[in-house]
Write a protein that holds these residues in place. Structure first.
Motif, mmCIF file in Angstrom:
data_model
loop_
_atom_site.group_PDB
_atom_site.id
_atom_site.type_symbol
_atom_site.label_atom_id
_atom_site.label_comp_id
_atom_site.label_asym_id
_atom_site.label_seq_id
_atom_site.Cartn_x
_atom_site.Cartn_y
_atom_site.Cartn_z
ATOM 1 N N LEU A 62 93.815 -4.686 82.493
ATOM 2 C CA LEU A 62 94.985 -4.143 81.805
ATOM 3 C C LEU A 62 95.415 -5.075 80.678
ATOM 4 C CD1 LEU A 62 97.368 -2.118 81.556
ATOM 5 C CD2 LEU A 62 98.585 -3.568 83.184
ATOM 6 N N PHE A 63 95.409 -6.377 80.940
ATOM 7 C CA PHE A 63 95.793 -7.329 79.898
ATOM 8 C C PHE A 63 94.871 -7.221 78.694
ATOM 9 C CE2 PHE A 63 95.040 -11.490 77.928
ATOM 10 C CZ PHE A 63 96.247 -11.613 77.266
ATOM 11 N N PHE A 64 93.560 -7.189 78.921
ATOM 12 C CA PHE A 64 92.632 -7.132 77.793
ATOM 13 C C PHE A 64 92.750 -5.803 77.044
ATOM 14 C CE2 PHE A 64 90.438 -10.566 80.176
ATOM 15 C CZ PHE A 64 90.557 -11.524 79.185
ATOM 16 N N LYS A 65 93.007 -4.722 77.775
ATOM 17 C CA LYS A 65 93.231 -3.426 77.119
ATOM 18 C C LYS A 65 94.485 -3.479 76.251
ATOM 19 C CE LYS A 65 95.241 0.714 78.289
ATOM 20 N NZ LYS A 65 95.949 1.371 79.296
ATOM 21 N N GLU A 66 95.581 -3.998 76.811
ATOM 22 C CA GLU A 66 96.831 -4.106 76.054
ATOM 23 C C GLU A 66 96.683 -5.070 74.881
ATOM 24 O OE1 GLU A 66 99.714 -2.431 76.277
ATOM 25 O OE2 GLU A 66 98.802 -1.195 77.832
ATOM 26 N N LEU A 67 95.933 -6.133 75.075
ATOM 27 C CA LEU A 67 95.684 -7.096 74.002
ATOM 28 C C LEU A 67 94.986 -6.415 72.830
ATOM 29 C CD1 LEU A 67 95.731 -10.132 73.161
ATOM 30 C CD2 LEU A 67 93.478 -10.301 74.207
ATOM 31 N N MET A 68 93.963 -5.630 73.132
ATOM 32 C CA MET A 68 93.204 -4.942 72.096
ATOM 33 C C MET A 68 94.070 -3.891 71.392
ATOM 34 S SD MET A 68 89.663 -2.793 72.440
ATOM 35 C CE MET A 68 90.437 -1.601 73.503
ATOM 36 N N LYS A 73 97.582 -2.183 66.736
ATOM 37 C CA LYS A 73 98.884 -1.696 66.255
ATOM 38 C C LYS A 73 99.515 -2.670 65.279
ATOM 39 C CE LYS A 73 100.076 0.881 70.425
ATOM 40 N NZ LYS A 73 100.963 0.900 71.615
ATOM 41 N N VAL A 74 99.474 -3.950 65.591
ATOM 42 C CA VAL A 74 100.058 -4.960 64.700
ATOM 43 C C VAL A 74 99.288 -4.999 63.379
ATOM 44 C CG1 VAL A 74 100.450 -7.445 64.392
ATOM 45 C CG2 VAL A 74 101.066 -6.341 66.535
ATOM 46 N N LEU A 111 101.489 -13.276 75.297
ATOM 47 C CA LEU A 111 100.123 -13.296 74.780
ATOM 48 C C LEU A 111 99.711 -11.975 74.141
ATOM 49 C CD1 LEU A 111 98.371 -15.318 77.614
ATOM 50 C CD2 LEU A 111 98.808 -16.056 75.258
ATOM 51 N N THR A 112 100.499 -10.935 74.329
ATOM 52 C CA THR A 112 100.197 -9.643 73.735
ATOM 53 C C THR A 112 100.817 -9.604 72.333
ATOM 54 O OG1 THR A 112 100.282 -8.659 75.940
ATOM 55 C CG2 THR A 112 100.356 -7.155 74.088
ATOM 56 N N PRO A 113 100.023 -9.354 71.293
ATOM 57 C CA PRO A 113 100.564 -9.361 69.926
ATOM 58 C C PRO A 113 101.718 -8.368 69.748
ATOM 59 C CG PRO A 113 98.178 -9.321 69.876
ATOM 60 C CD PRO A 113 98.582 -9.136 71.314
ATOM 61 N N GLY A 114 102.731 -8.806 69.023
ATOM 62 C CA GLY A 114 103.875 -7.953 68.740
ATOM 63 C C GLY A 114 105.019 -8.116 69.714
ATOM 64 N N THR A 115 104.821 -8.876 70.791
ATOM 65 C CA THR A 115 105.886 -9.105 71.768
ATOM 66 C C THR A 115 105.964 -10.586 72.098
ATOM 67 O OG1 THR A 115 104.361 -8.639 73.589
ATOM 68 C CG2 THR A 115 105.768 -6.820 72.849
ATOM 69 N N LEU A 116 107.146 -10.991 72.529
ATOM 70 C CA LEU A 116 107.362 -12.395 72.856
ATOM 71 C C LEU A 116 108.451 -12.489 73.916
ATOM 72 C CD1 LEU A 116 106.940 -15.444 72.070
ATOM 73 C CD2 LEU A 116 108.861 -15.124 70.522
#
Length: 158
Positions: A62-68, A73-74, A111-116
């Motif tokens: 799930l993490f790698f899917k969300e990362l991609m 999107k970014v 670690l997911t782009p666009g969020t912190l």
């Protein structure tokens, strides 16, 4: 028994990182893992959290899917001539309670782009998250709840 299992996992990580699965490299990874575990043995808790390996793999997937997906999107947002950003910070109510789980969730979000992940409330019931595009905070909360947080609860049962 736990020492051997953790050391074997460290050996596999070593092999993946180095990209070599030869007998010599695996033996070196096992020796480095054993030395590392001996160095940190006092810091390790007496009882480790229960882990469901298959659910942990699903969390990693799930993490790698969300990362991609988020990286795409970014990239699309940044490459548009007129960036329609609406950055914002929203409060996410936590249902997980252990420090390890909260830290893992915060790191996965960061670690997911666009969020912190910005902060955790003092009573550990809220996680404050900054989103690059925060048009619908309720949708962001639902995505975290049904995604990362659900997978963390499944991978690390109480």
């Amino acid at each position: 028994m736990r020492f051997i299992v953790v050391n074997l996992l460290l050996t596999l990580v070593w092999a993946f990182v180095t990209g070599s699965f030869t007998l010599h490299n695996l033996a070196l990874g096992f020796a480095i893992g054993a030395m590392s575990l001996l160095l940190v043995r006092e810091q390790l808790p007496a009882s480790l959290h229960r882990v469901r390996p298959i659910k942990l793999l699903l969390l990693a997937g799930l993490f790698f899917k969300e990362l991609m997906l988020s990286a795409i999107k970014v990239a699309v947002v940044v490459l548009r001539p007129n960036m329609r950003l609406r950055p914002g910070i929203f409060a996410y109510p936590l249902t997980i309670t252990r420090d390890f789980e909260i830290t893992l969730l915060a790191n996965l979000i960061t670690l997911t782009p666009g969020t912190l992940s910005v902060d955790v409330s003092d009573d550990r019931t809220m996680l404050y998250v900054h989103a690059l595009s925060c048009h619908d905070p309720a949708a962001e909360r639902r995505a975290i709840s049904s995604g990362f947080e659900r997978r963390i609860r499944e991978a690390f049962p109480v």
